[in-house]
Motif scaffolding. Structure first.
Motif, PDB file in Angstrom:
ATOM      1  N   ILE A 162       0.832  -1.213   0.000  1.00  0.00           N
ATOM      2  CA  ILE A 162       0.000   0.000   0.000  1.00  0.00           C
ATOM      3  C   ILE A 162       0.861   1.254   0.000  1.00  0.00           C
ATOM      4  O   ILE A 162       0.455   2.299  -0.535  1.00  0.00           O
ATOM      5  N   VAL A 163       2.052   1.194   0.564  1.00  0.00           N
ATOM      6  CA  VAL A 163       2.957   2.343   0.488  1.00  0.00           C
ATOM      7  C   VAL A 163       3.380   2.572  -0.963  1.00  0.00           C
ATOM      8  O   VAL A 163       3.427   3.716  -1.443  1.00  0.00           O
ATOM      9  N   VAL A 164       3.682   1.501  -1.679  1.00  0.00           N
ATOM     10  CA  VAL A 164       4.061   1.624  -3.092  1.00  0.00           C
ATOM     11  C   VAL A 164       2.895   2.155  -3.910  1.00  0.00           C
ATOM     12  O   VAL A 164       3.075   2.999  -4.809  1.00  0.00           O
ATOM     13  N   VAL A 165       1.686   1.697  -3.614  1.00  0.00           N
ATOM     14  CA  VAL A 165       0.502   2.194  -4.327  1.00  0.00           C
ATOM     15  C   VAL A 165       0.320   3.688  -4.075  1.00  0.00           C
ATOM     16  O   VAL A 165       0.008   4.457  -5.001  1.00  0.00           O
ATOM     17  N   SER A 166       0.534   4.121  -2.847  1.00  0.00           N
ATOM     18  CA  SER A 166       0.399   5.549  -2.529  1.00  0.00           C
ATOM     19  C   SER A 166       1.415   6.377  -3.300  1.00  0.00           C
ATOM     20  O   SER A 166       1.114   7.474  -3.774  1.00  0.00           O
ATOM     21  N   ARG A 167       2.642   5.862  -3.406  1.00  0.00           N
ATOM     22  CA  ARG A 167       3.664   6.567  -4.188  1.00  0.00           C
ATOM     23  C   ARG A 167       3.288   6.595  -5.664  1.00  0.00           C
ATOM     24  O   ARG A 167       3.453   7.617  -6.344  1.00  0.00           O
ATOM     25  N   LEU A 168       2.755   5.491  -6.143  1.00  0.00           N
ATOM     26  CA  LEU A 168       2.382   5.388  -7.560  1.00  0.00           C
ATOM     27  C   LEU A 168       1.279   6.382  -7.916  1.00  0.00           C
ATOM     28  O   LEU A 168       1.296   6.988  -8.991  1.00  0.00           O
ATOM     29  N   LEU A 169       0.321   6.574  -6.999  1.00  0.00           N
ATOM     30  CA  LEU A 169      -0.830   7.444  -7.261  1.00  0.00           C
ATOM     31  C   LEU A 169      -0.621   8.862  -6.753  1.00  0.00           C
ATOM     32  O   LEU A 169      -1.543   9.691  -6.856  1.00  0.00           O
ATOM     33  N   ASN A 170       0.565   9.146  -6.182  1.00  0.00           N
ATOM     34  CA  ASN A 170       0.827  10.452  -5.578  1.00  0.00           C
ATOM     35  C   ASN A 170      -0.292  10.809  -4.590  1.00  0.00           C
ATOM     36  O   ASN A 170      -0.924  11.865  -4.669  1.00  0.00           O
ATOM     37  N   ALA A 171      -0.533   9.896  -3.660  1.00  0.00           N
ATOM     38  CA  ALA A 171      -1.613  10.061  -2.689  1.00  0.00           C
ATOM     39  C   ALA A 171      -1.047  10.152  -1.282  1.00  0.00           C
ATOM     40  O   ALA A 171       0.079   9.724  -1.007  1.00  0.00           O
ATOM     41  N   THR A 172      -1.829  10.711  -0.388  1.00  0.00           N
ATOM     42  CA  THR A 172      -1.482  10.770   1.035  1.00  0.00           C
ATOM     43  C   THR A 172      -2.015   9.518   1.711  1.00  0.00           C
ATOM     44  O   THR A 172      -3.217   9.234   1.642  1.00  0.00           O
ATOM     45  N   LEU A 173      -1.136   8.788   2.361  1.00  0.00           N
ATOM     46  CA  LEU A 173      -1.526   7.529   2.996  1.00  0.00           C
ATOM     47  C   LEU A 173      -1.906   7.769   4.442  1.00  0.00           C
ATOM     48  O   LEU A 173      -1.150   8.376   5.215  1.00  0.00           O
ATOM     49  N   LEU A 187     -13.634  14.532   6.097  1.00  0.00           N
ATOM     50  CA  LEU A 187     -13.723  13.203   5.484  1.00  0.00           C
ATOM     51  C   LEU A 187     -14.062  12.121   6.500  1.00  0.00           C
ATOM     52  O   LEU A 187     -14.508  11.038   6.117  1.00  0.00           O
ATOM     53  N   LYS A 188     -13.838  12.397   7.787  1.00  0.00           N
ATOM     54  CA  LYS A 188     -14.203  11.409   8.806  1.00  0.00           C
ATOM     55  C   LYS A 188     -15.706  11.175   8.819  1.00  0.00           C
ATOM     56  O   LYS A 188     -16.175  10.048   8.980  1.00  0.00           O
ATOM     57  N   LYS A 222       3.843  10.772   1.577  1.00  0.00           N
ATOM     58  CA  LYS A 222       3.249  11.619   2.604  1.00  0.00           C
ATOM     59  C   LYS A 222       2.280  10.764   3.427  1.00  0.00           C
ATOM     60  O   LYS A 222       1.361  10.150   2.871  1.00  0.00           O
ATOM     61  N   ILE A 223       2.487  10.728   4.748  1.00  0.00           N
ATOM     62  CA  ILE A 223       1.696   9.864   5.624  1.00  0.00           C
ATOM     63  C   ILE A 223       1.107  10.696   6.746  1.00  0.00           C
ATOM     64  O   ILE A 223       1.792  11.552   7.335  1.00  0.00           O
ATOM     65  N   VAL A 224      -0.159  10.457   7.054  1.00  0.00           N
ATOM     66  CA  VAL A 224      -0.841  11.117   8.180  1.00  0.00           C
ATOM     67  C   VAL A 224      -1.478  10.043   9.048  1.00  0.00           C
ATOM     68  O   VAL A 224      -1.664   8.900   8.627  1.00  0.00           O
ATOM     69  N   LYS A 225      -1.804  10.415  10.278  1.00  0.00           N
ATOM     70  CA  LYS A 225      -2.369   9.439  11.213  1.00  0.00           C
ATOM     71  C   LYS A 225      -3.870   9.247  11.024  1.00  0.00           C
ATOM     72  O   LYS A 225      -4.382   8.138  11.203  1.00  0.00           O
ATOM     73  N   THR A 226      -4.580  10.315  10.697  1.00  0.00           N
ATOM     74  CA  THR A 226      -6.035  10.209  10.549  1.00  0.00           C
ATOM     75  C   THR A 226      -6.504  11.028   9.359  1.00  0.00           C
ATOM     76  O   THR A 226      -5.773  11.888   8.845  1.00  0.00           O
TER      77      THR A 226
END
Length: 688
Positions: A137-148, A196-197, A187-191
């Protein structure tokens, strides 16, 4: 009333009685002072042992093992220069040049501050499935330029009664280390953000259920448009991964990212890591090397491959019940009844602990070798380990090397679930029958019904249902808690197996046909210390060798022992080539070479003989194009002729040294006088 005359001058006690009273008082005072001093001394001793660094700390930690494990050793020659010690514990010379190197090697920019949205992940499965899925999932986040968003581990969030101090990802891994180690990658966040919650609670977030075979095309053409449109997607991972193991050549940096996640970013929670380190100290306190052995005998794996008939009790029925469940849900495609003997001959069933013990003794490991049993489950119970205990005196696991209070400290504060749900009273229908019998007419009357008793399963306590029901009961709250604890147990075992001097997998597949816990351990060892001894058995060949002595299991001759030793020696190297074609296609972490490794061989010092096709130094090339390590590693360059010289040493035939193959401990020999079988401990020639 009788009159008693008063004593003139008052009552004066005798001098002897007074001295006795004073003497007793002094004795009490001395005893009290001695007790206080003893208590104070004991307190100081434990305080110093607890907080003194270095040797004192390791001695304190190793001394605890006195309460649970007393190792028994023979007075053997432990010199590292002896040929036998090099064969049993020495490094694999052709692999000494491999070095871990997972840093980016090309144009690898930092993640954009403005991403395409958030990826929220739910991961289900065991320890090895969770570890694989997090890396993917970390690789997928990098691939999609997304915040995990920090992944949610379902095994903990769905469990009741576990500690509230640790939730989901933080129950197993260190969140801060995970985020800081990958700051330059993703880029990683805790919540999720607050806006969006609410959407998540209302289940308005678009969701994707993915598999380990999902391709990069799927994410770029199906997931990315939805992510850009909704700013958030939920990904549910249940298959032990969410991205195909082999990526296109232009995504080689993403493969190295997998290595950085698995081997650097995923650090265990402090409490778990501390206990794993203590157990390692206690294993090494004797100064001897040890073997880590993972049986791989899980109920799911046995059911998936049809190995039920290896057991001759109720466990066979339990395995068949699980296989029927898998067939019904499409996990297994095949018949319910499978010839387990044929599966075993084809190498599709785990090696039994007894068989592993015989192979190890044939290779030359003595009866006092320390063997650590890993894994959360040995299906069939401890009785399957009895033959291994008979062959090796020092067989231990985490329960023998840790104290209950240490485990409780790792779990944290948990709710008391014992007797929280009282048993239901006997049904009223039964009471009515008893009352009707009491008020019935004149005799003769039928016998009264037996008293109502709660239904209990007294065979091992958990699988008695198989004799009365076709449906397996739902997990109780205590079982859910135990499943969460298994993640911590396997995390400890994983650390110990990676650091062991020798690792032996009994099986390398899980209940879905994918690489299991042992495969991840072998991949980690290949990355971290490729030269460490890891036996990759060819189970098909091993079973054939065992069948040759089936009628005389404990009476192996010299020819058979030589065959076993050649097989194990050969597969230390050739087994890697087979793993490259088998396991890597299913899990990249089980074989992260050559993408995450480099060679430290100084090519200017490699002789023409070392470069010849007949030399063992050709082996790294069989794994793929191994890059040479960067210049800042030049200080540790390995000479290309070293492996060749060591191989010649290992091929020496020390026919003068002999020993006993199945020798018991000295205490057993004195009392039992059992017949012992000769073991030729000479070094065989091996394959040149």
């Amino acid at each position: 009333m009788k009159w008693v005359p008063p004593v003139m001058g008052g009552a004066v006690p005798a001098s002897g009685e007074g001295k006795a009273v004073v003497f007793k008082s002094k004795l009490k005072l001395v005893g009290l002072v001695g007790l206080v001093l003893s208590t104070f001394s004991l307190f100081i001793h434990f305080l110093l042992a607890r907080y003194t660094a270095g040797t004192a700390l390791s001695e304190y930690q190793s001394s605890i093992t006195i309460f649970s494990w007393r190792p028994i050793f023979d007075n053997a020659d432990l010199s590292t220069t002896s040929a036998l010690q090099r064969r049993l514990w020495g490094p694999i010379r052709p692999l000494e040049s491999l070095h871990p190197y997972a840093n980016p090697r090309g144009n690898y920019p930092a993640p954009d501050l403005q991403t395409n949205g958030f990826i929220f992940v739910k991961i289900r499965g065991g320890f090895h499935e969770i570890r694989n899925s997090i890396c993917d999932i970390v690789v997928v986040s990098r691939l999609l330029n997304a915040t995990l968003v920090i992944p949610e581990i379902q095994s903990t969030t769905s469990s009741k009664g576990i500690s509230t101090e640790f939730k989901s990802f933080a129950y197993l891994y260190n969140e801060e280390q995970f985020m800081s180690a990958l700051a330059e990658d993703v880029k990683i966040v805790k919540t999720l953000p607050k806006n969006l919650k609410g959407s998540r609670r209302k289940k308005e977030i678009p969701s994707f259920k993915v598999t380990s075979k999902s391709s990069t095309y799927f994410y770029l053409h199906y997931v990315l448009p939805v992510l850009s449109r909704h700013s958030v997607v939920e990904i549910v991972v249940t298959d032990g991964g969410c991205l195909q193991p082999i990526l296109p050549q232009n995504l080689e940096e993403h493969q190295r990212l997998r290595c950085r996640v698995a081997f650097h970013a995923l650090r265990l929670r402090d409490e778990v890591q501390e206990l794993a380190t203590k157990i390692l100290y206690r294993l090494r306190a004797s100064g001897r090397p040890f073997i880590a052995y993972d049986p791989g005998m899980t109920r799911d794996a046995l059911a998936y491959y049809g190995c039920a008939e290896l057991f001759h009790d109720v466990h066979t029925e339990l395995i068949q019940h699980k296989r029927a469940w898998m067939i019904k849900r499409g996990i297994v495609k095949g018949n319910l009844s499978v010839d387990s003997a044929e599966q075993r001959l084809n190498g599709l069933c785990p090696l039994m602990p007894e068989e592993v013990g015989i192979i190890l003794r044939a290779y030359g490991y003595s009866w006092d070798t320390i063997i650590y049993i890993s894994g959360g489950e040995v299906f069939g119970g401890q009785k399957k380990l009895i033959p291994l205990h008979a062959m090796f005196e020092n067989v231990v696991d985490r329960t023998l090397l840790s104290m209950p209070w240490e485990l409780n400290q790792m779990y944290g504060r948990e709710a008391n679930l014992v007797n929280k749900s009282p048993k239901t009273p006997p049904p009223a229908k039964g009471e009515t029958k008893v009352e009707a019998w009491k008020t019935s007419g004149p005799r003769p009357r039928p016998l009264p019904p037996p008293p109502a008793r709660p239904k209990t399963y007294n065979i091992e306590g958990w699988w008695g249902w198989v004799a009365e029901s076709d449906n397996e009961p739902e997990s109780t709250v205590m079982e859910l808690r135990t499943n969460a604890h298994k993640l911590l147990w396997e995390a400890i075992d994983y650390t110990i197996c990676v650091e062991a001097d020798v690792f032996i997998p009994g099986f390398d597949r899980d209940g879905k046909g994918n690489p299991n816990f042992a495969s991840l351990v072998m991949g980690h060892r290949l990355y971290q210390s490729a030269a460490s001894k890891t036996y990759r058995f060819d189970r098909k060949d091993i079973v054939k060798l065992l069948e040759e002595i089936r009628d005389q299991f404990y009476q192996a001759n010299h020819t058979w022992i030589t065959s076993v030793r050649r097989h194990l020696r050969r597969n230390l190297v050739d087994g890697l080539t087979k793993e490259n074609t088998r396991s890597k296609q299913l899990s990249f972490l089980s074989f992260p070479v050559p993408e995450c490794s480099c060679s430290k061989i100084d090519l200017t010092k490699v002789s023409s003989r070392a470069l010849s096709p007949s030399s063992n130094s050709r082996f790294p090339a069989a794994l793929g194009a191994i890059h040479q390590c960067p210049s800042w590693m030049n200080g540790d360059m390995v000479s290309g002729t070293r492996g060749e010289e060591s191989e010649e040493d290992l091929d020496e035939d020390d026919s003068s040294s002999t020993g006993l193959l199945f020798q018991q401990s000295s205490e057993n020999n004195e009392g039992g006088g059992d017949t012992q079988i000769e073991d030729q401990e000479e070094l065989d020639g091996g394959e040149r």
